[in-house]
Design a protein around this motif. Structure first.
Motif, PDB file in Angstrom:
ATOM      1  N   MET A  38      -2.107   6.422  -1.559  1.00 57.86           N
ATOM      2  CA  MET A  38      -0.733   6.482  -1.085  1.00 57.86           C
ATOM      3  C   MET A  38       0.073   5.237  -1.441  1.00 57.86           C
ATOM      4  SD  MET A  38      -0.456   9.436   0.301  1.00 57.86           S
ATOM      5  CE  MET A  38       1.079   9.257   1.209  1.00 57.86           C
ATOM      6  N   PHE A  39      -0.627   4.199  -1.948  1.00 58.10           N
ATOM      7  CA  PHE A  39       0.032   2.940  -2.277  1.00 58.10           C
ATOM      8  C   PHE A  39      -0.423   2.509  -3.673  1.00 58.10           C
ATOM      9  CE2 PHE A  39      -0.630   3.126   2.286  1.00 58.10           C
ATOM     10  CZ  PHE A  39       0.642   2.899   2.777  1.00 58.10           C
ATOM     11  N   PRO A  40       0.233   3.029  -4.721  1.00 61.14           N
ATOM     12  CA  PRO A  40      -0.258   2.795  -6.083  1.00 61.14           C
ATOM     13  C   PRO A  40      -0.288   1.331  -6.491  1.00 61.14           C
ATOM     14  CG  PRO A  40       1.937   3.782  -6.099  1.00 61.14           C
ATOM     15  CD  PRO A  40       1.449   3.853  -4.698  1.00 61.14           C
ATOM     16  N   ASN A  41       0.636   0.504  -6.006  1.00 59.93           N
ATOM     17  CA  ASN A  41       0.620  -0.923  -6.366  1.00 59.93           C
ATOM     18  C   ASN A  41       1.569  -1.678  -5.437  1.00 59.93           C
ATOM     19  OD1 ASN A  41       0.005  -3.289  -7.705  1.00 59.93           O
ATOM     20  ND2 ASN A  41       1.632  -3.026  -9.197  1.00 59.93           N
ATOM     21  N   THR A  42       1.046  -2.160  -4.327  1.00 58.24           N
ATOM     22  CA  THR A  42       1.853  -2.872  -3.345  1.00 58.24           C
ATOM     23  C   THR A  42       1.566  -4.366  -3.461  1.00 58.24           C
ATOM     24  OG1 THR A  42       1.763  -0.969  -1.851  1.00 58.24           O
ATOM     25  CG2 THR A  42       2.430  -3.091  -0.910  1.00 58.24           C
ATOM     26  N   GLU A  43       2.460  -5.115  -4.089  1.00 62.68           N
ATOM     27  CA  GLU A  43       2.261  -6.555  -4.230  1.00 62.68           C
ATOM     28  C   GLU A  43       2.552  -7.240  -2.901  1.00 62.68           C
ATOM     29  OE1 GLU A  43       4.393  -8.242  -7.468  1.00 62.68           O
ATOM     30  OE2 GLU A  43       3.042  -7.384  -8.965  1.00 62.68           O
ATOM     31  N   ALA A  44       1.591  -8.056  -2.455  1.00 61.46           N
ATOM     32  CA  ALA A  44       1.711  -8.677  -1.137  1.00 61.46           C
ATOM     33  C   ALA A  44       1.643 -10.192  -1.174  1.00 61.46           C
ATOM     34  CB  ALA A  44       0.617  -8.156  -0.208  1.00 61.46           C
ATOM     35  N   TRP A  76       6.798 -11.496   7.766  1.00 63.32           N
ATOM     36  CA  TRP A  76       7.026 -11.097   9.160  1.00 63.32           C
ATOM     37  C   TRP A  76       5.795 -10.416   9.738  1.00 63.32           C
ATOM     38  CZ3 TRP A  76       6.483  -6.059  10.755  1.00 63.32           C
ATOM     39  CH2 TRP A  76       6.411  -5.091   9.750  1.00 63.32           C
ATOM     40  N   PHE A  77       5.010  -9.784   8.865  1.00 60.42           N
ATOM     41  CA  PHE A  77       3.827  -9.031   9.292  1.00 60.42           C
ATOM     42  C   PHE A  77       2.576  -9.910   9.277  1.00 60.42           C
ATOM     43  CE2 PHE A  77       0.192  -6.383   7.872  1.00 60.42           C
ATOM     44  CZ  PHE A  77       0.030  -5.643   9.036  1.00 60.42           C
ATOM     45  N   TYR A  78       2.409 -10.698   8.214  1.00 68.17           N
ATOM     46  CA  TYR A  78       1.221 -11.554   8.095  1.00 68.17           C
ATOM     47  C   TYR A  78       1.607 -12.760   7.257  1.00 68.17           C
ATOM     48  CZ  TYR A  78      -3.662 -12.892   7.495  1.00 68.17           C
ATOM     49  OH  TYR A  78      -4.850 -13.562   7.521  1.00 68.17           O
ATOM     50  N   ASN A  79       1.864 -13.876   7.915  1.00 67.04           N
ATOM     51  CA  ASN A  79       2.332 -15.076   7.227  1.00 67.04           C
ATOM     52  C   ASN A  79       1.139 -15.956   6.877  1.00 67.04           C
ATOM     53  OD1 ASN A  79       3.859 -17.110   6.159  1.00 67.04           O
ATOM     54  ND2 ASN A  79       4.728 -17.793   8.093  1.00 67.04           N
ATOM     55  N   LEU A  80       0.786 -15.955   5.607  1.00 67.03           N
ATOM     56  CA  LEU A  80      -0.369 -16.709   5.137  1.00 67.03           C
ATOM     57  C   LEU A  80       0.071 -17.783   4.157  1.00 67.03           C
ATOM     58  CD1 LEU A  80      -3.776 -15.363   3.898  1.00 67.03           C
ATOM     59  CD2 LEU A  80      -2.391 -16.744   2.353  1.00 67.03           C
ATOM     60  N   LYS A  81      -0.455 -18.991   4.356  1.00 63.47           N
ATOM     61  CA  LYS A  81      -0.338 -20.058   3.372  1.00 63.47           C
ATOM     62  C   LYS A  81      -1.638 -20.842   3.383  1.00 63.47           C
ATOM     63  CE  LYS A  81       2.283 -23.987   1.643  1.00 63.47           C
ATOM     64  NZ  LYS A  81       3.425 -24.928   1.855  1.00 63.47           N
ATOM     65  N   ASP A  82      -2.430 -20.680   2.329  1.00 65.36           N
ATOM     66  CA  ASP A  82      -3.715 -21.360   2.192  1.00 65.36           C
ATOM     67  C   ASP A  82      -3.627 -22.364   1.049  1.00 65.36           C
ATOM     68  OD1 ASP A  82      -4.647 -19.770   4.183  1.00 65.36           O
ATOM     69  OD2 ASP A  82      -6.009 -18.586   2.943  1.00 65.36           O
ATOM     70  N   THR A  83      -4.046 -23.597   1.305  1.00 67.47           N
ATOM     71  CA  THR A  83      -4.012 -24.646   0.299  1.00 67.47           C
ATOM     72  C   THR A  83      -5.408 -25.227   0.110  1.00 67.47           C
ATOM     73  OG1 THR A  83      -1.748 -25.233   0.919  1.00 67.47           O
ATOM     74  CG2 THR A  83      -2.970 -26.841  -0.371  1.00 67.47           C
ATOM     75  N   TYR A  84      -5.829 -25.327  -1.146  1.00 65.41           N
ATOM     76  CA  TYR A  84      -7.113 -25.921  -1.504  1.00 65.41           C
ATOM     77  C   TYR A  84      -6.863 -27.038  -2.517  1.00 65.41           C
ATOM     78  CZ  TYR A  84      -8.887 -21.417   0.255  1.00 65.41           C
ATOM     79  OH  TYR A  84      -9.155 -20.298   1.009  1.00 65.41           O
ATOM     80  N   LYS A  85      -7.598 -28.161  -2.392  1.00 66.94           N
ATOM     81  CA  LYS A  85      -7.444 -29.271  -3.321  1.00 66.94           C
ATOM     82  C   LYS A  85      -8.821 -29.858  -3.658  1.00 66.94           C
ATOM     83  CE  LYS A  85      -2.989 -30.810  -1.409  1.00 66.94           C
ATOM     84  NZ  LYS A  85      -2.260 -31.954  -0.812  1.00 66.94           N
TER      85      LYS A  85
END
Length: 265
Positions: A38-44, A76-85
């Motif tokens: 139902m979701f051919p290509n949903t960029e998130a 608004w639904f899922y606020n993700l910010k992951d940082t790796y160094k």
């Protein structure tokens, strides 16, 4: 989204002792999407991996920063910010420091690794939210690395080093354990990348073990296509989920060290 961020940073191919490819100025950008009937290509989400030069404690290092974010439409639904160094010694090409700072809605997590290659150990510490740090010392082997270092370790391996169908193992350092990655070279394949074109690629299937042992029955499974040239760029990654699959593909690249001869014009 979180799963694909991990997969992008976790893959490594043959020859763990080979010199890694760190090229200051290089930038790799990825888009992460979900696919189902139902979701051919949903960029998130989007991921950027950037290499530069820096100083730390009076010494020069290569600095690699990898940042993953959900796209504005979905924050608004899922606020993700992951940082790796990681900080890499230019002389030995070994990682000396690793840190991660993860913010995923109300969840936060920080971790730090200090490598002691002379004594073959790594000192780790980590915490959730503002809790006290937990600490552990883990034994190192030459092929044991954090996820970002593994990402770069594959990039000088020669295609002729891979034997089709042969399984191999690598080891990834986490906060309190070392987990195994099993992978197989599946052969060469022409792969179309959205908005860029067709590439000659090397195709692998990979599976992350669930413990320090070799139990792969329910670990993370993914397939990856990397550019069949000297850059060895991960171009496309696919990981199945309960319904559909999560995918990541390269969307932009800048300042590569070698010509991208794998791109078919």
């Amino acid at each position: 989204m979180k799963k694909l961020l991990f997969v992008i940073f976790a893959f490594a191919a043959s020859s763990p002792l080979a010199a890694q490819l760190y090229h200051p100025g290089e930038v790799l950008e990825y888009r992460v999407s979900y696919r189902a009937k139902m979701f051919p290509n949903t960029e998130a989400g989007a991921v950027e991996v950037r290499t530069s030069e820096t100083e730390r404690d009076g010494r020069e290092y290569y600095l690699v920063e990898a940042v993953g974010r959900t796209l504005p439409t979905y924050r608004w639904f899922y606020n993700l910010k992951d940082t790796y160094k990681i900080w890499v010694d230019p002389a030995t090409l070994r990682t000396e420091y690793f840190e991660s700072d993860l913010h995923e809605s109300d969840y936060t997590f920080q971790s730090y690794f200090d490598y002691d290659w002379d004594n073959s150990v790594v000192h780790t510490r980590w915490r959730r939210r503002q809790n006290p740090y937990s600490e552990k010392e883990l034994a190192l082997t030459p092929e044991s690395m954090d996820a970002i270092s593994l990402f770069f370790n594959m990039r000088t391996a020669a295609a002729d080093d891979f034997r089709e169908g042969e399984p191999r193992l690598l080891r990834m350092v986490l906060q309190d354990t070392v987990r195994s990655i099993r992978y197989r070279f599946l052969g060469r394949e022409v792969k179309k990348i959205r908005n860029i074109g067709k590439f000659n690629t090397l195709k692998f299937d990979c599976q992350l073990g669930t413990t320090e042992g070799y139990s792969f029955t329910d670990g993370t499974v993914f397939t990856i296509w990397i550019s069949d040239d000297e850059n060895k760029i991960p171009l496309y990654i696919e990981s199945p989920v309960r319904v559909g699959s999560i995918n990541a593909y390269i969307s932009a690249y800048r300042n590569l060290k070698y010509p991208l001869t794998s791109l078919i014009k």
